[in-house]
Design a protein around this motif. Sequence first.
Motif, PDB file in Angstrom:
ATOM      1  N   TRP A  89       0.825  -1.211   0.000  1.00 56.22           N
ATOM      2  CA  TRP A  89       0.000   0.000   0.000  1.00 56.22           C
ATOM      3  C   TRP A  89       0.858   1.259   0.000  1.00 56.22           C
ATOM      4  O   TRP A  89       0.487   2.269  -0.595  1.00 56.22           O
ATOM      5  CB  TRP A  89      -0.975  -0.013   1.173  1.00 56.22           C
ATOM      6  CG  TRP A  89      -2.063  -0.997   0.934  1.00 56.22           C
ATOM      7  CD1 TRP A  89      -2.267  -2.184   1.576  1.00 56.22           C
ATOM      8  CD2 TRP A  89      -3.082  -0.919  -0.073  1.00 56.22           C
ATOM      9  NE1 TRP A  89      -3.341  -2.839   1.036  1.00 56.22           N
ATOM     10  CE2 TRP A  89      -3.869  -2.087   0.030  1.00 56.22           C
ATOM     11  CE3 TRP A  89      -3.406   0.013  -1.058  1.00 56.22           C
ATOM     12  CZ2 TRP A  89      -4.952  -2.335  -0.807  1.00 56.22           C
ATOM     13  CZ3 TRP A  89      -4.486  -0.229  -1.888  1.00 56.22           C
ATOM     14  CH2 TRP A  89      -5.243  -1.388  -1.758  1.00 56.22           C
ATOM     15  N   THR A  90       2.003   1.230   0.650  1.00 56.53           N
ATOM     16  CA  THR A  90       2.911   2.375   0.631  1.00 56.53           C
ATOM     17  C   THR A  90       3.352   2.671  -0.800  1.00 56.53           C
ATOM     18  O   THR A  90       3.323   3.814  -1.249  1.00 56.53           O
ATOM     19  CB  THR A  90       4.136   2.121   1.535  1.00 56.53           C
ATOM     20  OG1 THR A  90       3.690   1.927   2.878  1.00 56.53           O
ATOM     21  CG2 THR A  90       5.110   3.275   1.478  1.00 56.53           C
ATOM     22  N   ILE A  91       3.756   1.641  -1.520  1.00 52.82           N
ATOM     23  CA  ILE A  91       4.185   1.807  -2.910  1.00 52.82           C
ATOM     24  C   ILE A  91       3.032   2.361  -3.756  1.00 52.82           C
ATOM     25  O   ILE A  91       3.204   3.305  -4.531  1.00 52.82           O
ATOM     26  CB  ILE A  91       4.686   0.472  -3.495  1.00 52.82           C
ATOM     27  CG1 ILE A  91       5.936   0.005  -2.766  1.00 52.82           C
ATOM     28  CG2 ILE A  91       4.923   0.568  -4.997  1.00 52.82           C
ATOM     29  CD1 ILE A  91       7.119   0.918  -2.921  1.00 52.82           C
ATOM     30  N   GLN A  92       1.857   1.773  -3.607  1.00 51.99           N
ATOM     31  CA  GLN A  92       0.716   2.240  -4.399  1.00 51.99           C
ATOM     32  C   GLN A  92       0.357   3.681  -4.058  1.00 51.99           C
ATOM     33  O   GLN A  92       0.016   4.467  -4.947  1.00 51.99           O
ATOM     34  CB  GLN A  92      -0.472   1.299  -4.209  1.00 51.99           C
ATOM     35  CG  GLN A  92      -0.224  -0.029  -4.875  1.00 51.99           C
ATOM     36  CD  GLN A  92      -1.373  -1.010  -4.720  1.00 51.99           C
ATOM     37  OE1 GLN A  92      -2.121  -0.963  -3.762  1.00 51.99           O
ATOM     38  NE2 GLN A  92      -1.477  -1.907  -5.681  1.00 51.99           N
ATOM     39  N   ASN A  93       0.461   4.056  -2.790  1.00 50.99           N
ATOM     40  CA  ASN A  93       0.185   5.442  -2.397  1.00 50.99           C
ATOM     41  C   ASN A  93       1.201   6.407  -2.989  1.00 50.99           C
ATOM     42  O   ASN A  93       0.850   7.518  -3.399  1.00 50.99           O
ATOM     43  CB  ASN A  93       0.146   5.577  -0.880  1.00 50.99           C
ATOM     44  CG  ASN A  93      -1.096   4.983  -0.282  1.00 50.99           C
ATOM     45  OD1 ASN A  93      -2.121   4.829  -0.949  1.00 50.99           O
ATOM     46  ND2 ASN A  93      -1.018   4.636   0.992  1.00 50.99           N
ATOM     47  N   LEU A  94       2.468   6.017  -3.031  1.00 51.63           N
ATOM     48  CA  LEU A  94       3.487   6.874  -3.637  1.00 51.63           C
ATOM     49  C   LEU A  94       3.176   7.152  -5.107  1.00 51.63           C
ATOM     50  O   LEU A  94       3.297   8.288  -5.576  1.00 51.63           O
ATOM     51  CB  LEU A  94       4.874   6.241  -3.500  1.00 51.63           C
ATOM     52  CG  LEU A  94       5.472   6.244  -2.106  1.00 51.63           C
ATOM     53  CD1 LEU A  94       6.706   5.353  -2.064  1.00 51.63           C
ATOM     54  CD2 LEU A  94       5.804   7.650  -1.666  1.00 51.63           C
ATOM     55  N   PHE A  95       2.769   6.123  -5.832  1.00 50.68           N
ATOM     56  CA  PHE A  95       2.427   6.310  -7.240  1.00 50.68           C
ATOM     57  C   PHE A  95       1.169   7.171  -7.381  1.00 50.68           C
ATOM     58  O   PHE A  95       1.102   8.033  -8.257  1.00 50.68           O
ATOM     59  CB  PHE A  95       2.238   4.956  -7.933  1.00 50.68           C
ATOM     60  CG  PHE A  95       3.527   4.363  -8.410  1.00 50.68           C
ATOM     61  CD1 PHE A  95       3.940   4.513  -9.722  1.00 50.68           C
ATOM     62  CD2 PHE A  95       4.358   3.675  -7.540  1.00 50.68           C
ATOM     63  CE1 PHE A  95       5.133   3.984 -10.173  1.00 50.68           C
ATOM     64  CE2 PHE A  95       5.555   3.138  -7.975  1.00 50.68           C
ATOM     65  CZ  PHE A  95       5.947   3.289  -9.291  1.00 50.68           C
ATOM     66  N   ARG A  96       0.178   6.966  -6.529  1.00 51.60           N
ATOM     67  CA  ARG A  96      -1.044   7.765  -6.589  1.00 51.60           C
ATOM     68  C   ARG A  96      -0.721   9.247  -6.325  1.00 51.60           C
ATOM     69  O   ARG A  96      -1.196  10.131  -7.033  1.00 51.60           O
ATOM     70  CB  ARG A  96      -2.064   7.245  -5.564  1.00 51.60           C
ATOM     71  CG  ARG A  96      -3.381   7.976  -5.634  1.00 51.60           C
ATOM     72  CD  ARG A  96      -4.486   7.419  -4.744  1.00 51.60           C
ATOM     73  NE  ARG A  96      -4.046   6.664  -3.575  1.00 51.60           N
ATOM     74  CZ  ARG A  96      -4.138   5.339  -3.451  1.00 51.60           C
ATOM     75  NH1 ARG A  96      -4.634   4.607  -4.420  1.00 51.60           N
ATOM     76  NH2 ARG A  96      -3.738   4.737  -2.357  1.00 51.60           N
ATOM     77  N   GLU A  97       0.118   9.517  -5.323  1.00 53.00           N
ATOM     78  CA  GLU A  97       0.504  10.893  -5.020  1.00 53.00           C
ATOM     79  C   GLU A  97       1.275  11.515  -6.180  1.00 53.00           C
ATOM     80  O   GLU A  97       1.070  12.690  -6.515  1.00 53.00           O
ATOM     81  CB  GLU A  97       1.339  10.925  -3.743  1.00 53.00           C
ATOM     82  CG  GLU A  97       0.537  10.584  -2.502  1.00 53.00           C
ATOM     83  CD  GLU A  97       1.413  10.304  -1.301  1.00 53.00           C
ATOM     84  OE1 GLU A  97       2.631  10.626  -1.329  1.00 53.00           O
ATOM     85  OE2 GLU A  97       0.877   9.756  -0.319  1.00 53.00           O
TER      86      GLU A  97
END
Length: 113
Positions: A89-97
């Motif tokens: 989820w951290t990785i996915q959040n970084l890409f979303r941001e």
Amino acid sequence: MKTLAGCRTLDLCQVSTADLGADTLTLTVEASKTREPRTVPLAADVAADLWRVAGQTWLWEQSLEESKRFRPNPRMKSRVADDLGTWRWTIQNLFREFNRANPGNLWLRPHDL
């Protein structure tokens, strides 16, 4: 690592430290989408970096403490143990941001790496 291994983010999130060798990383049956074990050769400097950041159980275990330091979140302060989903989820959040900060560009996903 994603580029070197040619696998999904979730596959890498499930790698344990025991899967890391001196010059290889093994994606086990449990960690591979194809359900086939696969060994990824590593350059000496990459292997050394992975050993430096490896946790006691999971390869990305230290990401919880790093997240507390660089990406403060009040809900994470009390957590003391990491689970496989946290790093994903951290990785996915970084890409979303990143995508929100760069509107009008092509949408970038972890899968695109």
